[in-house]
Scaffold this active site. Sequence first.
Site, PDB file in Angstrom:
ATOM      1  CB  CYS A 150      62.289 -20.880  29.681  1.00 27.90           C
ATOM      2  SG  CYS A 150      63.950 -20.672  30.324  1.00 27.90           S
ATOM      3  CG  HIS A 194      65.617  -7.540  11.167  1.00 31.70           C
ATOM      4  ND1 HIS A 194      65.073  -7.140   9.963  1.00 31.70           N
ATOM      5  CD2 HIS A 194      66.035  -6.396  11.768  1.00 31.70           C
ATOM      6  CE1 HIS A 194      65.137  -5.826   9.872  1.00 31.70           C
ATOM      7  NE2 HIS A 194      65.719  -5.347  10.939  1.00 31.70           N
TER       8      HIS A 194
HETATM    9  N1  APR Z   1      67.240  -8.944  -6.514  1.00 33.75           N
HETATM   10  C1  APR Z   1      67.394  -7.784  -5.819  1.00 33.75           C
HETATM   11  N2  APR Z   1      66.373  -7.148  -5.201  1.00 33.75           N
HETATM   12  C2  APR Z   1      65.144  -7.693  -5.319  1.00 33.75           C
HETATM   13  C3  APR Z   1      64.896  -8.883  -6.041  1.00 33.75           C
HETATM   14  C4  APR Z   1      66.014  -9.512  -6.643  1.00 33.75           C
HETATM   15  N3  APR Z   1      65.873 -10.640  -7.357  1.00 33.75           N
HETATM   16  N4  APR Z   1      63.555  -9.166  -5.962  1.00 33.75           N
HETATM   17  C5  APR Z   1      62.994  -8.172  -5.218  1.00 33.75           C
HETATM   18  N5  APR Z   1      63.936  -7.289  -4.857  1.00 33.75           N
HETATM   19  C6  APR Z   1      63.793  -6.081  -4.045  1.00 33.75           C
HETATM   20  C7  APR Z   1      62.437  -5.413  -4.113  1.00 33.75           C
HETATM   21  O1  APR Z   1      62.395  -4.500  -5.188  1.00 33.75           O
HETATM   22  C8  APR Z   1      62.390  -4.690  -2.759  1.00 33.75           C
HETATM   23  O2  APR Z   1      62.932  -3.386  -2.868  1.00 33.75           O
HETATM   24  O3  APR Z   1      63.948  -6.484  -2.705  1.00 33.75           O
HETATM   25  C9  APR Z   1      63.296  -5.538  -1.865  1.00 33.75           C
HETATM   26  C10 APR Z   1      62.539  -6.304  -0.793  1.00 33.75           C
HETATM   27  O4  APR Z   1      61.977  -5.349   0.068  1.00 33.75           O
HETATM   28  P1  APR Z   1      61.125  -5.845   1.343  1.00 33.75           P
HETATM   29  O5  APR Z   1      60.184  -6.913   0.894  1.00 33.75           O
HETATM   30  O6  APR Z   1      60.602  -4.610   2.008  1.00 33.75           O
HETATM   31  O7  APR Z   1      62.203  -6.562   2.274  1.00 33.75           O
HETATM   32  P2  APR Z   1      63.251  -5.868   3.229  1.00 33.75           P
HETATM   33  O8  APR Z   1      63.744  -4.583   2.663  1.00 33.75           O
HETATM   34  O9  APR Z   1      64.267  -6.889   3.552  1.00 33.75           O
HETATM   35  O10 APR Z   1      62.359  -5.575   4.547  1.00 33.75           O
HETATM   36  C11 APR Z   1      63.064  -5.104   5.687  1.00 33.75           C
HETATM   37  O11 APR Z   1      61.061  -5.398   7.017  1.00 33.75           O
HETATM   38  O12 APR Z   1      59.195  -6.578   7.627  1.00 33.75           O
HETATM   39  C12 APR Z   1      60.493  -6.279   7.984  1.00 33.75           C
HETATM   40  O13 APR Z   1      61.861  -7.676   9.283  1.00 33.75           O
HETATM   41  C13 APR Z   1      61.341  -7.528   7.992  1.00 33.75           C
HETATM   42  O14 APR Z   1      63.705  -7.691   7.496  1.00 33.75           O
HETATM   43  C14 APR Z   1      62.465  -7.215   6.992  1.00 33.75           C
HETATM   44  C15 APR Z   1      62.437  -5.706   6.923  1.00 33.75           C
END
Ligand code: APR
Length: 247
Positions: free
Chosen positions: A144, A116
Site C-alpha cells: 500500500c 463476502h
Molecule cells: N442451482 C441451484 N443450486 C445449486 C445448483 C444449481 N444449479 N448447483 C448446486 N447448487 C446448490 C448445492 O446443492 C449447494 O446447496 O448450491 C449450494 C452451494 O453450496 P456451497 O458450495 O456451500 O456454497 P455457499 O452456500 O455459497 O457457501 C457459503 O461458504 O466457503 C464459504 O465464502 C464461501 O460464500 C461461501 C460460503
Amino acid sequence: MLDRLVDLMLNCRNCVVLTGAGISAESGVPTFRGKEGLWRKFRPEELATMEAFVANSKLVWEWYNWRRTLMGEVKPNPGHYALSELEKIAENFTLITQNVDGLHHMAGTEQILELHGNIYRNKCVGCDSQFSEEDIDPDNIPVCPKCGGKIRPDVVWFGEMLDPEVIQEAYHRSEQADIFLSVGTSAVIHPAASLPVVAKQYQATLVEINPEPTPLTDLADFCFTAKSGEFLPELVSRLKDTLTSGS
Ligand code: APR
C-alpha cells in the site's frame, strides 16, 4: 405450487433474494461444498484465512489469481439474468449474495449486497484502502502506498468479520421481506445462513431453490428441487405473463 408462488409474488412489496455458489454453478464456477466443490481440492484453512495469507501470501495470491482467471472466463447464466429481470418487476428488490464472482452485477442487477466481498477488488491489510482489480504478481505482492501494508483480495476470509454496514442492511432488508428466496446456498455459513431464518421470523414467505436439501428446507414454505438456471427463468416468465395478461 409455482402458481401459488407467482400469486404471492405479484402481491409482494419487498422481495429479498439470497444467493450462494449454486447460482453460479451453471456458469461453470465450482461451488464450495458440492462433489466438485472447491474445498475438496483445497483446505479452507490453507487459503481463505488471514493466517494463511501471512504464512504464505504467494500461495494465497496464486489461488486467487487462478480463481480470477477462471471467473474471468465465465458469464452470467439464465438464473442471474432472471434475477436481474425480477428486480425490474418487483416493487422493492434486494439481492444479497455470498458470491464474490461479480456475475449478478454483470447480469445487470443493481441492488446488490455483497456479503463476502468481491474477488475482483483488492484492499490493503493495514488500512483497508481499496485497489483496482488487476491481478497481483504472487512473487512481487505490491504494498500500500499509504501505509506499506500488503495488498490482499477484498473478500471475507474465514474468521473475519463481514462489513458491518453490509450485514446490518442485509438483516434490515430480510426483516422487511414479504418474500425471501434462498437460491443455491447450502445455508451452513453464518451470518448469511441466518438471514432466511430472520425473514421467516418476521413473517416472510420463505422459498428455497436448490437441487439438494439444506438445513433450511424444513423451514421453507416452498421448496423447489431445481437448478436456479432453469427454475428462475420459468418463475419470471410466469410473472411477466400474468402481469401482461392483467389476470
Ligand atoms: N442451482 C441451484 N443450486 C445449486 C445448483 C444449481 N444449479 N448447483 C448446486 N447448487 C446448490 C448445492 O446443492 C449447494 O446447496 O448450491 C449450494 C452451494 O453450496 P456451497 O458450495 O456451500 O456454497 P455457499 O452456500 O455459497 O457457501 C457459503 O461458504 O466457503 C464459504 O465464502 C464461501 O460464500 C461461501 C460460503
